[in-house]
Structures are given as structure tokens and as C-alpha cells.
Design a protein around this motif. Structure first.
Motif, PDB file in Angstrom:
ATOM      1  N   LEU A 181      -9.113  -4.488   7.095  1.00  0.00           N
ATOM      2  CA  LEU A 181      -9.223  -3.200   7.358  1.00  0.00           C
ATOM      3  C   LEU A 181      -7.715  -2.635   7.459  1.00  0.00           C
ATOM      4  O   LEU A 181      -7.520  -1.770   6.756  1.00  0.00           O
ATOM      5  CB  LEU A 181      -9.682  -2.781   8.795  1.00  0.00           C
ATOM      6  CG  LEU A 181      -9.769  -1.538   9.507  1.00  0.00           C
ATOM      7  CD1 LEU A 181     -10.779  -0.664   8.627  1.00  0.00           C
ATOM      8  CD2 LEU A 181     -10.175  -1.423  10.933  1.00  0.00           C
ATOM      9  N   SER A 182      -6.862  -3.209   7.793  1.00  0.00           N
ATOM     10  CA  SER A 182      -5.307  -2.873   7.537  1.00  0.00           C
ATOM     11  C   SER A 182      -4.933  -2.695   6.189  1.00  0.00           C
ATOM     12  O   SER A 182      -4.099  -1.726   6.254  1.00  0.00           O
ATOM     13  CB  SER A 182      -4.560  -3.843   8.432  1.00  0.00           C
ATOM     14  OG  SER A 182      -4.756  -4.068   9.884  1.00  0.00           O
ATOM     15  N   LEU A 183      -5.168  -3.531   5.368  1.00  0.00           N
ATOM     16  CA  LEU A 183      -4.802  -3.423   4.091  1.00  0.00           C
ATOM     17  C   LEU A 183      -5.573  -2.329   3.458  1.00  0.00           C
ATOM     18  O   LEU A 183      -4.914  -1.537   2.657  1.00  0.00           O
ATOM     19  CB  LEU A 183      -5.029  -4.995   3.313  1.00  0.00           C
ATOM     20  CG  LEU A 183      -4.351  -6.082   3.889  1.00  0.00           C
ATOM     21  CD1 LEU A 183      -4.911  -7.175   2.874  1.00  0.00           C
ATOM     22  CD2 LEU A 183      -2.777  -6.017   3.478  1.00  0.00           C
ATOM     23  N   ALA A 184      -6.676  -2.094   3.591  1.00  0.00           N
ATOM     24  CA  ALA A 184      -7.515  -0.965   3.243  1.00  0.00           C
ATOM     25  C   ALA A 184      -6.951   0.552   3.640  1.00  0.00           C
ATOM     26  O   ALA A 184      -6.748   1.267   2.724  1.00  0.00           O
ATOM     27  CB  ALA A 184      -8.983  -0.998   3.500  1.00  0.00           C
ATOM     28  N   ILE A 185      -6.384   0.181   4.747  1.00  0.00           N
ATOM     29  CA  ILE A 185      -5.820   1.618   5.282  1.00  0.00           C
ATOM     30  C   ILE A 185      -4.226   1.980   4.593  1.00  0.00           C
ATOM     31  O   ILE A 185      -4.041   3.124   4.239  1.00  0.00           O
ATOM     32  CB  ILE A 185      -5.593   1.464   6.636  1.00  0.00           C
ATOM     33  CG1 ILE A 185      -6.910   1.729   7.616  1.00  0.00           C
ATOM     34  CG2 ILE A 185      -4.394   2.779   7.382  1.00  0.00           C
ATOM     35  CD1 ILE A 185      -7.043   1.490   9.128  1.00  0.00           C
ATOM     36  N   CYS A 186      -3.732   0.804   4.402  1.00  0.00           N
ATOM     37  CA  CYS A 186      -2.449   1.013   3.570  1.00  0.00           C
ATOM     38  C   CYS A 186      -2.673   1.361   2.288  1.00  0.00           C
ATOM     39  O   CYS A 186      -2.063   2.350   1.799  1.00  0.00           O
ATOM     40  CB  CYS A 186      -1.777  -0.311   3.611  1.00  0.00           C
ATOM     41  SG  CYS A 186      -1.226  -1.135   5.099  1.00  0.00           S
ATOM     42  N   LEU A 187      -3.369   0.921   1.588  1.00  0.00           N
ATOM     43  CA  LEU A 187      -3.901   1.214   0.271  1.00  0.00           C
ATOM     44  C   LEU A 187      -4.233   2.736   0.238  1.00  0.00           C
ATOM     45  O   LEU A 187      -3.914   3.632  -0.640  1.00  0.00           O
ATOM     46  CB  LEU A 187      -4.850   0.422  -0.432  1.00  0.00           C
ATOM     47  CG  LEU A 187      -5.590   0.763  -1.793  1.00  0.00           C
ATOM     48  CD1 LEU A 187      -4.247   0.840  -2.736  1.00  0.00           C
ATOM     49  CD2 LEU A 187      -6.437  -0.100  -2.227  1.00  0.00           C
ATOM     50  N   ALA A 188      -5.156   3.330   1.285  1.00  0.00           N
ATOM     51  CA  ALA A 188      -5.594   4.585   1.185  1.00  0.00           C
ATOM     52  C   ALA A 188      -4.537   5.492   1.276  1.00  0.00           C
ATOM     53  O   ALA A 188      -4.348   6.616   0.889  1.00  0.00           O
ATOM     54  CB  ALA A 188      -6.560   4.652   2.310  1.00  0.00           C
ATOM     55  N   LEU A 189      -3.515   5.018   2.300  1.00  0.00           N
ATOM     56  CA  LEU A 189      -2.352   5.842   2.597  1.00  0.00           C
ATOM     57  C   LEU A 189      -1.267   6.040   1.376  1.00  0.00           C
ATOM     58  O   LEU A 189      -0.845   7.112   1.078  1.00  0.00           O
ATOM     59  CB  LEU A 189      -1.511   5.361   3.665  1.00  0.00           C
ATOM     60  CG  LEU A 189      -1.899   5.861   5.113  1.00  0.00           C
ATOM     61  CD1 LEU A 189      -1.022   4.815   6.152  1.00  0.00           C
ATOM     62  CD2 LEU A 189      -1.704   7.290   5.260  1.00  0.00           C
ATOM     63  N   VAL A 190      -1.145   5.027   0.838  1.00  0.00           N
ATOM     64  CA  VAL A 190      -0.359   5.027  -0.506  1.00  0.00           C
ATOM     65  C   VAL A 190      -0.972   5.937  -1.617  1.00  0.00           C
ATOM     66  O   VAL A 190      -0.374   6.722  -2.138  1.00  0.00           O
ATOM     67  CB  VAL A 190      -0.180   3.631  -1.049  1.00  0.00           C
ATOM     68  CG1 VAL A 190       0.185   3.592  -2.786  1.00  0.00           C
ATOM     69  CG2 VAL A 190       0.754   2.834  -0.561  1.00  0.00           C
TER      70      VAL A 190
END
Length: 161
Positions: free
Chosen positions: A73-82
């Protein structure tokens, strides 16, 4: 390309400061052994904490599957923000740095989950007769500040007429 650079540096410094602070306080100062160090009581204290969940220990059942779900979930949020900030031509420098702070903080907590199986927390702050039982870390501060920045600075760039 400039947006990616601003996001990168915000994330880099947030991640580095978070991991350095955890190493310094928990390992070098021995908080993991001592469990408690009063710095400026009651305003600032170091209290050792292992968080298997999210904020305030929510969803912290400590299972291995929960750990990997939170990492994903954390990595998905990071990717979405980028993707969101990187694609937006109208996103200013403050939005880009704010996204970087969220990403760096999230990656700092991901690193903890990968290394230890939980997030290391050590900051405890109380004030005005209120005793705060919760602990947090600099990654949490960066995530909160970055999220606030994303809200506050959204739409601040003037579009040409």
C-alpha cells in the motif's frame, strides 16, 4: 524533468533524516535497551515503540500478511504521487516537494518494515497537562507535513488567461 528532481530531493532528504534519526536515537543512544530517555520533559521525550500497524497502531495485528499489505500500500501510494505530480504541468515546486516528503516518509517506514518487521517509533510529545501515550517518528512528521502541503498548495499556480 524538473518536477522529478524536486520530488526526488524532497523524498531523499526525508528518507535520509528519518533513517538517520532512528539509527542515532534507537541504536546509537541505546533507546532500544533503555526504552525511555527524557529530553525536554514533558514537551519532548524518546520512548521506544514498535508499530506493526499504521498511525496510532491501527490495523496492527502483527501478522506477516498485514506487514506485506502495508508495504504494498505504501509503495502504491508513492507511485500514485509520482504519477500525479510528475504529470501535472500546473504543479508548483511546493507541491512537488510536499509529494517528495510524503514519499520519503513512506519509504522510511517501508524500510523499517523490511528490516525489522515493524516501524520504529521514538518521539513522544506531551503538553499542558495532557499525557500523550503515543510515539511516532520523523517519517510520520514528513508524511503529515507533505500531505498538508499537498492540500494547501494545490491550485496555487496561476493559469495563463
Amino acid at each position: 524533468m524538473a518536477a522529478a528532481r524536486m520530488i526526488f530531493w524532497g523524498a531523499f532528504w526525508a528518507f535520509l533524516l528519518d533513517q538517520a534519526s532512528k539509527y542515532l536515537v534507537i541504536h546509537w543512544m541505546g533507546l532500544s535497551r533503555r526504552l525511555s530517555i527524557d529530553v525536554l520533559p514533558p514537551l519532548l521525550n524518546f520512548r521506544y515503540g514498535e508499530n506493526t500497524g499504521i498511525n496510532f497502531g491501527l490495523f496492527g495485528d502483527g501478522t506477516e500478511s498485514a506487514r506485506w499489505i502495508l508495504i504494498a500500500l505504501s509503495l502504491a501510494i508513492c507511485l500514485a504521487l509520482v504519477l500525479w505530480i510528475g504529470r501535472g504541468r500546473d504543479k508548483g515546486a511546493l507541491m512537488q516537494v510536499s509529494a517528495g516528503l510524503v514519499i520519503g516518509g513512506a519509504l522510511g517506514n517501508v524500510a523499517d518494515r523490511l528490516l525489522y518487521g515493524y516501524v520504529l517509533d521514538f518521539l513522544n510529545m506531551s503538553c499542558c497537562g495532557l499525557n500523550n501515550p503515543y510515539v511516532f517518528n520523523l517519517a510520520d512528521v514528513f508524511i503529515f507535513a507533505g500531505a498538508a502541503g499537498l492540500i494547501l498548495f494545490e491550485g496555487r499556480i496561476k493559469k495563463p488567461a
